[in-house]
Scaffold this active site. Structure first.
Site, mmCIF file in Angstrom:
data_model
loop_
_atom_site.group_PDB
_atom_site.id
_atom_site.type_symbol
_atom_site.label_atom_id
_atom_site.label_comp_id
_atom_site.label_asym_id
_atom_site.label_seq_id
_atom_site.Cartn_x
_atom_site.Cartn_y
_atom_site.Cartn_z
ATOM 1 N N LYS A 193 0.795 -1.222 0.000
ATOM 2 C CA LYS A 193 0.000 0.000 0.000
ATOM 3 C C LYS A 193 0.832 1.278 0.000
ATOM 4 O O LYS A 193 0.404 2.316 0.491
ATOM 5 C CB LYS A 193 -0.999 0.010 1.162
ATOM 6 N N GLY B 14 1.869 2.294 -3.005
ATOM 7 C CA GLY B 14 1.761 2.662 -4.412
ATOM 8 C C GLY B 14 2.425 1.660 -5.334
ATOM 9 O O GLY B 14 2.751 1.986 -6.483
ATOM 10 N N SER B 15 2.589 0.422 -4.863
ATOM 11 C CA SER B 15 3.336 -0.567 -5.652
ATOM 12 C C SER B 15 2.615 -0.973 -6.932
ATOM 13 O O SER B 15 3.255 -1.122 -7.983
ATOM 14 C CB SER B 15 3.648 -1.805 -4.802
ATOM 15 N N HIS C 93 7.180 -7.505 -2.031
ATOM 16 C CA HIS C 93 6.978 -6.827 -0.744
ATOM 17 C C HIS C 93 7.928 -7.387 0.316
ATOM 18 O O HIS C 93 7.824 -7.031 1.486
ATOM 19 C CB HIS C 93 5.544 -7.025 -0.248
ATOM 20 N N SER D 78 -4.303 3.139 4.419
ATOM 21 C CA SER D 78 -4.559 2.441 3.162
ATOM 22 C C SER D 78 -4.600 0.931 3.368
ATOM 23 O O SER D 78 -5.455 0.229 2.808
ATOM 24 C CB SER D 78 -3.491 2.816 2.133
ATOM 25 N N THR E 223 -1.715 8.315 -14.393
ATOM 26 C CA THR E 223 -2.093 9.024 -13.175
ATOM 27 C C THR E 223 -2.916 8.085 -12.309
ATOM 28 O O THR E 223 -3.594 7.171 -12.805
ATOM 29 C CB THR E 223 -2.930 10.275 -13.485
ATOM 30 N N MET F 105 -5.821 5.360 -13.590
ATOM 31 C CA MET F 105 -5.780 3.924 -13.315
ATOM 32 C C MET F 105 -6.986 3.483 -12.483
ATOM 33 O O MET F 105 -7.517 2.387 -12.677
ATOM 34 C CB MET F 105 -4.472 3.561 -12.628
#
Length: 302
Positions: A65, A67-68, A117, A147, A237, A241
């Protein structure tokens, strides 16, 4: 059907399998860290240890969370879409899927876009032997926690949380999927000056996506024209998405992109939680290079 949609359908099948499981069975521990059972397995982790990387692999590392998925799609656009190629029909996160994915990855042409991760010490040794370039994506811990809280409650592969207060304590103690945010950040701070490591923040990507794409492409040696950079930024952006995911028939794709805002934590944190998080940051990251990049005083102070 595109390979990207095939991957998302595979993820959807995992989500459907999770819906038949009791919440207490959705996570499993491996070497002291919790992982989603329908996406990860001990067998995959064991096979991953002998994974053979390549010098030109494009590798993204991040805590969940941060932004991956957004950044992963940008990388795929840089490597594949801009050259009219499709990404392979293999989940790019190394720890997701069955052990046979690594045999499939052997057959893929270079460069391959990969992501994880996992903690620094859990990455396959070949990444360091081959001096693979790695992009570390970070996000301020307060927005990351909020998030991840919503991700738990919207994603069937993770157990729902009864309340934000309960989740906050689990987050602070590292009893969440993929372990402690702070443990991962502390480990990476030791390697922030290593050759082949570049740090980028979620916040700087939100502020100037064109500049971030240019910076990332130059780091990986991906040749893009200014026109291509602008096109990737326009397609990539967070808003764009999210709109594409909302129109998708694949439910799990819609879960991935929520708000993508900076500062949403202010709607959730109590004063006591602010103080606890501030103290943890001070203990773990204050005065470090990674801590400076997070820009905590700007993004995490009321």
């Amino acid at each position: 059907m595109t390979n990207r949609v095939k991957i998302m359908q595979e993820m959807q099948e995992a989500a459907s399998a999770a819906e038949a499981m009791s919440p207490d069975k959705l996570l499993f521990p491996y070497k002291g860290v919790l992982y989603p059972r329908v996406l990860c397995s001990a067998e995959t982790f064991e096979a991953l240890g002998s994974f053979e990387s390549r010098e030109d692999d494009v590798m993204l590392v991040s805590y969940p969370k941060c932004g991956s998925n957004w950044t992963l799609q940008l990388l795929q656009d840089m490597v594949y879409s801009i050259h009219d190629k499709e990404p392979p029909a293999i989940i790019p996160k190394l720890e997701f899927g069955s052990p046979d994915k690594f045999e499939k990855l052997k057959q893929e042409s270079s460069p391959r876009v990969l992501a994880t991760h996992l903690f620094y010490d859990d990455l396959p040794k070949s990444f360091f032997d081959k001096k693979v370039k790695m992009l570390l994506l970070i996000r301020n811990p307060k927005d990351t926690a909020v998030s991840l809280f919503h991700f738990y409650n919207n994603n069937p592969v993770l157990p729902p949380c009864s309340s934000w207060d309960t989740f906050f304590q689990d987050f602070m103690s590292g009893k969440v999927c993929f372990g402690s945010y702070f443990d991962q950040a502390v480990a990476w701070n030791k390697h922030i000056d290593d050759e082949g490591v570049m740090i980028i923040t979620f916040e700087e990507m939100k502020k100037d996506l064109d500049a971030a794409i240019k910076k990332i492409s130059e780091f990986f040696g991906i040749s893009l024209t200014e026109e291509q950079i602008q096109l990737i930024a326009k397609m990539g952006t967070f808003k764009s998405m999210k709109e594409k995911s909302t129109k998708s028939d694949v439910e799990c794709l819609q879960v991935i992109f929520r708000k993508g805002e900076v500062g949403d934590w202010k709607n959730y944190f109590t004063e006591a939680q602010n103080q606890e998080m501030d103290a943890r940051f001070e203990e773990c990251l204050a005065g470090t290079k990674l801590g400076e990049m997070i820009n905590y005083n700007v993004h995490c102070k009321s």
